[in-house]
Design a protein around this motif. Sequence first.
Motif, PDB file in Angstrom:
ATOM      1  N   ARG A   7       0.842  -1.205   0.000  1.00 23.97           N
ATOM      2  CA  ARG A   7       0.000   0.000   0.000  1.00 23.97           C
ATOM      3  C   ARG A   7       0.879   1.258   0.000  1.00 23.97           C
ATOM      4  NH1 ARG A   7      -2.083   0.125   5.170  1.00 23.97           N
ATOM      5  NH2 ARG A   7      -0.153   1.232   5.529  1.00 23.97           N
ATOM      6  N   ASP A   8       1.913   1.263   0.818  1.00 24.81           N
ATOM      7  CA  ASP A   8       2.784   2.435   0.891  1.00 24.81           C
ATOM      8  C   ASP A   8       3.532   2.654  -0.428  1.00 24.81           C
ATOM      9  OD1 ASP A   8       1.890   2.726   3.439  1.00 24.81           O
ATOM     10  OD2 ASP A   8       3.724   2.022   4.418  1.00 24.81           O
ATOM     11  N   TYR A   9       3.937   1.566  -1.063  1.00 26.42           N
ATOM     12  CA  TYR A   9       4.609   1.686  -2.359  1.00 26.42           C
ATOM     13  C   TYR A   9       3.660   2.301  -3.394  1.00 26.42           C
ATOM     14  CZ  TYR A   9       6.540   0.478  -6.880  1.00 26.42           C
ATOM     15  OH  TYR A   9       6.996   0.550  -8.173  1.00 26.42           O
ATOM     16  N   ALA A  11       1.019   4.117  -2.823  1.00 25.21           N
ATOM     17  CA  ALA A  11       0.763   5.516  -2.455  1.00 25.21           C
ATOM     18  C   ALA A  11       1.875   6.418  -2.991  1.00 25.21           C
ATOM     19  CB  ALA A  11       0.659   5.649  -0.932  1.00 25.21           C
ATOM     20  N   GLY A  12       3.109   5.956  -2.899  1.00 26.09           N
ATOM     21  CA  GLY A  12       4.241   6.719  -3.420  1.00 26.09           C
ATOM     22  C   GLY A  12       4.150   6.863  -4.928  1.00 26.09           C
ATOM     23  N   GLU A  13       3.790   5.808  -5.620  1.00 27.54           N
ATOM     24  CA  GLU A  13       3.648   5.859  -7.085  1.00 27.54           C
ATOM     25  C   GLU A  13       2.545   6.842  -7.476  1.00 27.54           C
ATOM     26  OE1 GLU A  13       6.643   4.537  -7.743  1.00 27.54           O
ATOM     27  OE2 GLU A  13       5.732   3.748  -9.568  1.00 27.54           O
ATOM     28  N   CYS A  14       1.480   6.889  -6.684  1.00 20.89           N
ATOM     29  CA  CYS A  14       0.374   7.812  -6.993  1.00 20.89           C
ATOM     30  C   CYS A  14       0.806   9.271  -6.846  1.00 20.89           C
ATOM     31  CB  CYS A  14      -0.825   7.529  -6.089  1.00 20.89           C
ATOM     32  SG  CYS A  14      -1.717   6.034  -6.562  1.00 20.89           S
ATOM     33  N   LYS A  15       1.767   9.534  -5.970  1.00 26.22           N
ATOM     34  CA  LYS A  15       2.246  10.915  -5.769  1.00 26.22           C
ATOM     35  C   LYS A  15       3.233  11.335  -6.849  1.00 26.22           C
ATOM     36  CE  LYS A  15       1.684  10.868  -0.760  1.00 26.22           C
ATOM     37  NZ  LYS A  15       2.347  10.160   0.325  1.00 26.22           N
ATOM     38  N   SER A  16       3.724  10.362  -7.602  1.00 29.32           N
ATOM     39  CA  SER A  16       4.723  10.656  -8.631  1.00 29.32           C
ATOM     40  C   SER A  16       4.128  11.512  -9.754  1.00 29.32           C
ATOM     41  CB  SER A  16       5.244   9.329  -9.202  1.00 29.32           C
ATOM     42  OG  SER A  16       5.634   9.487 -10.534  1.00 29.32           O
ATOM     43  N   GLY A  17       4.954  12.359 -10.339  1.00 30.84           N
ATOM     44  CA  GLY A  17       4.515  13.232 -11.420  1.00 30.84           C
ATOM     45  C   GLY A  17       4.057  12.473 -12.649  1.00 30.84           C
ATOM     46  N   ILE A  50      -5.467 -11.510   0.217  1.00 31.53           N
ATOM     47  CA  ILE A  50      -5.435 -11.579  -1.263  1.00 31.53           C
ATOM     48  C   ILE A  50      -6.237 -10.412  -1.841  1.00 31.53           C
ATOM     49  CG2 ILE A  50      -6.186 -12.951  -3.273  1.00 31.53           C
ATOM     50  CD1 ILE A  50      -4.154 -14.572  -1.865  1.00 31.53           C
ATOM     51  N   VAL A  51      -7.416 -10.209  -1.278  1.00 27.59           N
ATOM     52  CA  VAL A  51      -8.318  -9.150  -1.750  1.00 27.59           C
ATOM     53  C   VAL A  51      -7.640  -7.783  -1.633  1.00 27.59           C
ATOM     54  CG1 VAL A  51     -10.414  -7.887  -1.080  1.00 27.59           C
ATOM     55  CG2 VAL A  51     -10.473 -10.388  -1.319  1.00 27.59           C
ATOM     56  N   GLU A  52      -7.026  -7.534  -0.481  1.00 25.74           N
ATOM     57  CA  GLU A  52      -6.461  -6.202  -0.265  1.00 25.74           C
ATOM     58  C   GLU A  52      -5.212  -5.967  -1.111  1.00 25.74           C
ATOM     59  OE1 GLU A  52      -6.081  -5.017   3.855  1.00 25.74           O
ATOM     60  OE2 GLU A  52      -5.468  -2.992   3.257  1.00 25.74           O
ATOM     61  N   LEU A  53      -4.369  -6.980  -1.225  1.00 24.03           N
ATOM     62  CA  LEU A  53      -3.187  -6.825  -2.092  1.00 24.03           C
ATOM     63  C   LEU A  53      -3.613  -6.500  -3.520  1.00 24.03           C
ATOM     64  CD1 LEU A  53      -0.921  -9.768  -0.855  1.00 24.03           C
ATOM     65  CD2 LEU A  53      -0.400  -7.315  -0.707  1.00 24.03           C
ATOM     66  N   ALA A  54      -4.605  -7.226  -4.022  1.00 20.28           N
ATOM     67  CA  ALA A  54      -5.070  -6.993  -5.397  1.00 20.28           C
ATOM     68  C   ALA A  54      -5.688  -5.604  -5.533  1.00 20.28           C
ATOM     69  CB  ALA A  54      -6.073  -8.069  -5.793  1.00 20.28           C
ATOM     70  N   LEU A  60      -1.951  -0.468 -11.057  1.00 20.91           N
ATOM     71  CA  LEU A  60      -0.584   0.045 -10.915  1.00 20.91           C
ATOM     72  C   LEU A  60       0.106   0.325 -12.253  1.00 20.91           C
ATOM     73  CD1 LEU A  60       1.644   0.865  -8.993  1.00 20.91           C
ATOM     74  CD2 LEU A  60       2.247  -1.549  -8.720  1.00 20.91           C
ATOM     75  N   SER A  61      -0.091  -0.516 -13.247  1.00 16.83           N
ATOM     76  CA  SER A  61       0.602  -0.288 -14.533  1.00 16.83           C
ATOM     77  C   SER A  61       0.171   1.031 -15.154  1.00 16.83           C
ATOM     78  CB  SER A  61       0.340  -1.443 -15.500  1.00 16.83           C
ATOM     79  OG  SER A  61      -1.019  -1.489 -15.875  1.00 16.83           O
ATOM     80  N   ALA A  62      -1.103   1.369 -15.049  1.00 17.44           N
ATOM     81  CA  ALA A  62      -1.589   2.621 -15.644  1.00 17.44           C
ATOM     82  C   ALA A  62      -1.187   3.832 -14.813  1.00 17.44           C
ATOM     83  CB  ALA A  62      -3.109   2.562 -15.811  1.00 17.44           C
ATOM     84  N   VAL A  63      -1.018   3.649 -13.509  1.00 21.46           N
ATOM     85  CA  VAL A  63      -0.492   4.730 -12.670  1.00 21.46           C
ATOM     86  C   VAL A  63       0.941   5.053 -13.104  1.00 21.46           C
ATOM     87  CG1 VAL A  63       0.293   5.281 -10.310  1.00 21.46           C
ATOM     88  CG2 VAL A  63      -1.980   4.288 -10.679  1.00 21.46           C
TER      89      VAL A  63
END
Length: 186
Positions: A7-9, A11-17, A50-54, A60-63
């Motif tokens: 989740r933290d990873y 979240a970091g990707e979502c903050k990326s430009g 499993i549910v939460e990881l997914a 993620l690829s589109a982020v």
Amino acid sequence: MIVDEIRDYVAGECKSGRNAFGPAFFDEHLSVVARYAVELGGTLGADLEIVELAAWMHDLSAVQDFAVLPKHAALSAEIARKMLQERGYPAERIERVAACIASHSTPIQIGSGLLEEVCVSNADAISQIVKPSYWHYYIFKVRGFGFTEGRDWLRQRVASHWVALIPEARSLIETQYAQVEVCLKL
Ligand SMILES: [Fe+2]
């Protein structure tokens, strides 16, 4: 715990430009999918890890690269496989997470896939119904649709998702759906 790390990873990707969905995507979409997927998972007796990881990794690829949007489900499943393998997650569980991500774009009915797939795919559809502010931002700002085209896209998306939800998912958002439906018709 692996869920927190992932989740933290994300979240970091979502903050990326490079995240074209905008920084709000984490709170307005991914967190909503995770919350409803886990809630459905509790009701249906699915494996909540499993549910939460997914849920955290499903887009993620589109982020990371918006250009892959048309095939983001399959590519996000590949990224999830790699990330979970690197962290020593059990192979059989990795395949279940990947299955949930690969099939998330249309609500899966009970009996038509893993219970965890049912939860993630229905939660993804729920999120597009209950967060109209974000999805207006998405369609007009991110995708750049014109007024009529964007309005009709949202109306169609909300209507088709509602019809496709399993009854357990529909009952979670009945009130919000009724309100959004009225607003989208105005
Ligand atoms: Fe999504």
